[in-house]
Design a protein around this motif. Structure first.
Motif, PDB file in Angstrom:
ATOM      1  N   LEU A 161      -4.675   0.602   6.020  1.00  0.00           N
ATOM      2  CA  LEU A 161      -3.994  -0.597   6.700  1.00  0.00           C
ATOM      3  C   LEU A 161      -4.993  -1.799   6.828  1.00  0.00           C
ATOM      4  CD1 LEU A 161      -1.194  -1.238   7.065  1.00  0.00           C
ATOM      5  CD2 LEU A 161      -1.365  -0.835   9.470  1.00  0.00           C
ATOM      6  N   PHE A 200       3.930  -1.042   3.358  1.00  0.00           N
ATOM      7  CA  PHE A 200       2.989   0.162   3.399  1.00  0.00           C
ATOM      8  C   PHE A 200       4.087   1.099   3.356  1.00  0.00           C
ATOM      9  CE2 PHE A 200       0.065   3.326   3.302  1.00  0.00           C
ATOM     10  CZ  PHE A 200       0.481   4.323   4.139  1.00  0.00           C
ATOM     11  N   GLY A 236       0.744  -1.309  -0.033  1.00  0.00           N
ATOM     12  CA  GLY A 236      -0.099   0.069   0.091  1.00  0.00           C
ATOM     13  C   GLY A 236       0.823   1.219  -0.036  1.00  0.00           C
TER      14      GLY A 236
END
Length: 526
Positions: free
Chosen positions: A482, A499, A476
């Protein structure tokens, strides 16, 4: 100094964890197999020992090397040095340099553990003399495919059994050493005993002595195919992560075709050696179906996998060199590794929040992950799908079978721009991209790249993908929530979820994704 870690010929910079690491390179690494990128400063994708030889820190006799992690470079030049041709690479996330390591005493004990195993003469150091464990330095599961045809006849069949017995003893069979089994090729193949049946050389010798001669045509191809498909199952004693080897003994020439059997063996990750005895004479060549039968059956026709003996008489001197080959597990090019046995599908967010210049960074990330794998018709494969509300298959697993073509296909992906329906896109990819390869030999991975909230449910489609045998990594960027990322990722979720706030942070994740794929591959591998 820190204790040195023994590494293999193929350990790469990105496989090492510490900023500075002392390692020991084994002897006799095959130079022509090294992947090295750069000169002096090497991309972390490079083999550490290859880089050390290339830069002159060690020779092919191996030795201690200190590895220093460095930041990534814009480009790495190709330079030919010390027998190794390094390759060009543009932009990579991290690098390393190599200097001479501390000479430490562990070298003698560990330095040879990876290269050629010492045959079991009485000269081995005491600590590996644990008889039951066998020769721990030799990692191999071996099927001896012996010739039981009328070509060889009863008398030479007995000499062949003798030779195989000597090889078995010198290998150092044991619970933690090599395991062997025997298959007899004649009209129809017969598996005489499996890997799991014996773990002591004495038992194996006895079993070999007891083998009866079958006679019939030498249908070696049929026997090779049967052995590759049936012999190395876990229930028959094959071990995870240990090279699978078939040593084919051929007196004269085969009555059937070996080409298809060779292909099947490679697909199953089996390394085929051919020991040919009494090669066809010039007059006999007319009777041979296919003169190139050896090259078509062996793992690679680079000379390493073929072995010749003029006759079955006086073969003792041929035992040790054959054993050394069988124990050089670095050279088993047909073994399945994570680099040559995975399908990686990339699911790329093309929504309007990404923007053209960030989209280029996403494609660069995809390229850098793909670059690490050995892409070929019998190796790893890569596919890419771009999604907004809609999905577009940019290329499937079968469209491109070389690394160059895959990388150029990634470069030419056009940015779509639109909404974000990640769930639909996962379902589409599972069905259309992974569907056609689900029964293939490779392990399947999906890397989902997204920069925002999905308009639809991602949990259901991701669970269905995982049920279909696909391991999902979620990556991401920016506004990707999340919770969505965790819902998509395979278990354990922490190690499959990535992420970064900025698109420029993708580059740092490349080695972690590669490492994650390799770890999952090894954990699943039979």
């Amino acid at each position: 100094s820190l204790a040195s870690t023994a590494i293999t010929c193929f350990t790469r910079g990105l496989d090492l964890r510490r900023g500075t690491e002392d390692v020991l390179c084994p002897a006799n690494c095959p130079l022509w197999q090294f992947y090295v990128f750069g000169d002096g400063v090497y991309a972390s994708l490079s083999s550490v020992c290859g880089a050390a030889i290339h830069s002159g820190v060690i020779t092919n006799a191996g030795g201690a090397v200190r590895v220093q992690t460095l930041p990534g470079q814009e480009s790495y030049p190709a330079v030919n040095a010390n027998g190794i041709q390094s390759q060009v690479l543009s932009r990579w996330a991290s690098s390393f340099s190599v200097t001479a390591g501390a000479k430490n005493t562990a070298l003698e004990s560990v330095g040879r553990s990876v290269s050629t195993a010492r045959p079991s003469t009485g000269k081995r150091p005491k600590k590996t003399l644990d008889k039951k464990a066998g020769n721990k330095d030799c990692k191999a599961d071996i099927a001896f495919l012996i010739d039981g045809s009328y070509n060889i006849g009863q008398r030479r069949f007995n000499l062949q059994k003798n030779f195989v017995g000597k090889v078995a003893v010198m290998l150092g069979i044991g619970t933690e050493g090599p395991h062997v089994g025997v298959v007899q090729a004649s009209e129809h193949p017969k598996i005489e005993f499996y890997l799991k049946n014996f773990t002591a050389a004495k038992e194996v010798l006895f079993a070999i002595k007891e083998l009866g001669f079958r006679g019939g045509n030498s249908n070696t191809g049929k026997a090779l195919k049967h052995t590759a498909q049936k012999f190395f199952s876990l229930e028959n004693g094959a071990r995870k992560g240990i090279p699978k080897i078939i040593v084919v003994f051929l007196d004269g020439w085969p009555s059937d075709d070996l080409e298809e059997a060779g292909i099947v063996a490679r697909e199953f990750g089996v390394n085929v050696f051919i020991v040919s005895v009494a090669k066809p004479t010039t007059e006999e060549l007319g009777m041979v179906q296919d003169i190139g039968f050896v090259d078509k059956a062996v793992c690679r026709s680079n000379g390493f996998f073929s072995y010749q003996m003029p006759t079955w008489f006086g073969t003792t001197k041929y035992v040790k060199p054959l054993v050394q080959k069988l124990c050089s597990h670095e050279q088993m090019l047909c073994s399945k590794t994570c680099y040559n046995s995975v399908n990686i599908g990339f699911l790329i967010d093309g929504s309007s929040s990404v923007g053209e210049s960030n989209f280029r960074l996403v494609l660069e990330f995809v390229s850098n992950v793909a670059k690490a794998f050995e892409i070929s018709d019998i190796g790893s494969k890569v596919a890419a799908v771009q999604f907004t509300y809609d999905q577009r298959t940019e290329f499937s697993f079968t469209d491109h079978v070389t690394k160059e073509k895959v990388l150029s296909a990634i470069r030419s992906i056009r940015y779509m721009s639109g909404g974000t329906a990640t769930g639909d896109a996962i379902s589409f990819t599972t069905r259309n991209v992974f569907g056609p390869v689900k029964d293939g030999p490779n392990k399947n991975f999906l890397v989902v790249l997204t920069d925002g909230q999905s308009y639809d449910d991602v949990r259901g489609p991701a669970a269905a993908a995982q049920k279909a045998g696909i391991t999902v990594f979620s990556v991401g960027v920016a506004w990707a929530p999340l919770d969505d990322l965790k819902d998509m990722a395979s278990e354990p979720r922490e190690s499959h979820t990535f992420f970064t706030r900025e698109f420029t942070g993708l580059e740092q994740m490349v080695p972690d994704i590669i490492r994650g794929i390799c770890k999952d591959f090894l954990d699943s591998k039979q």
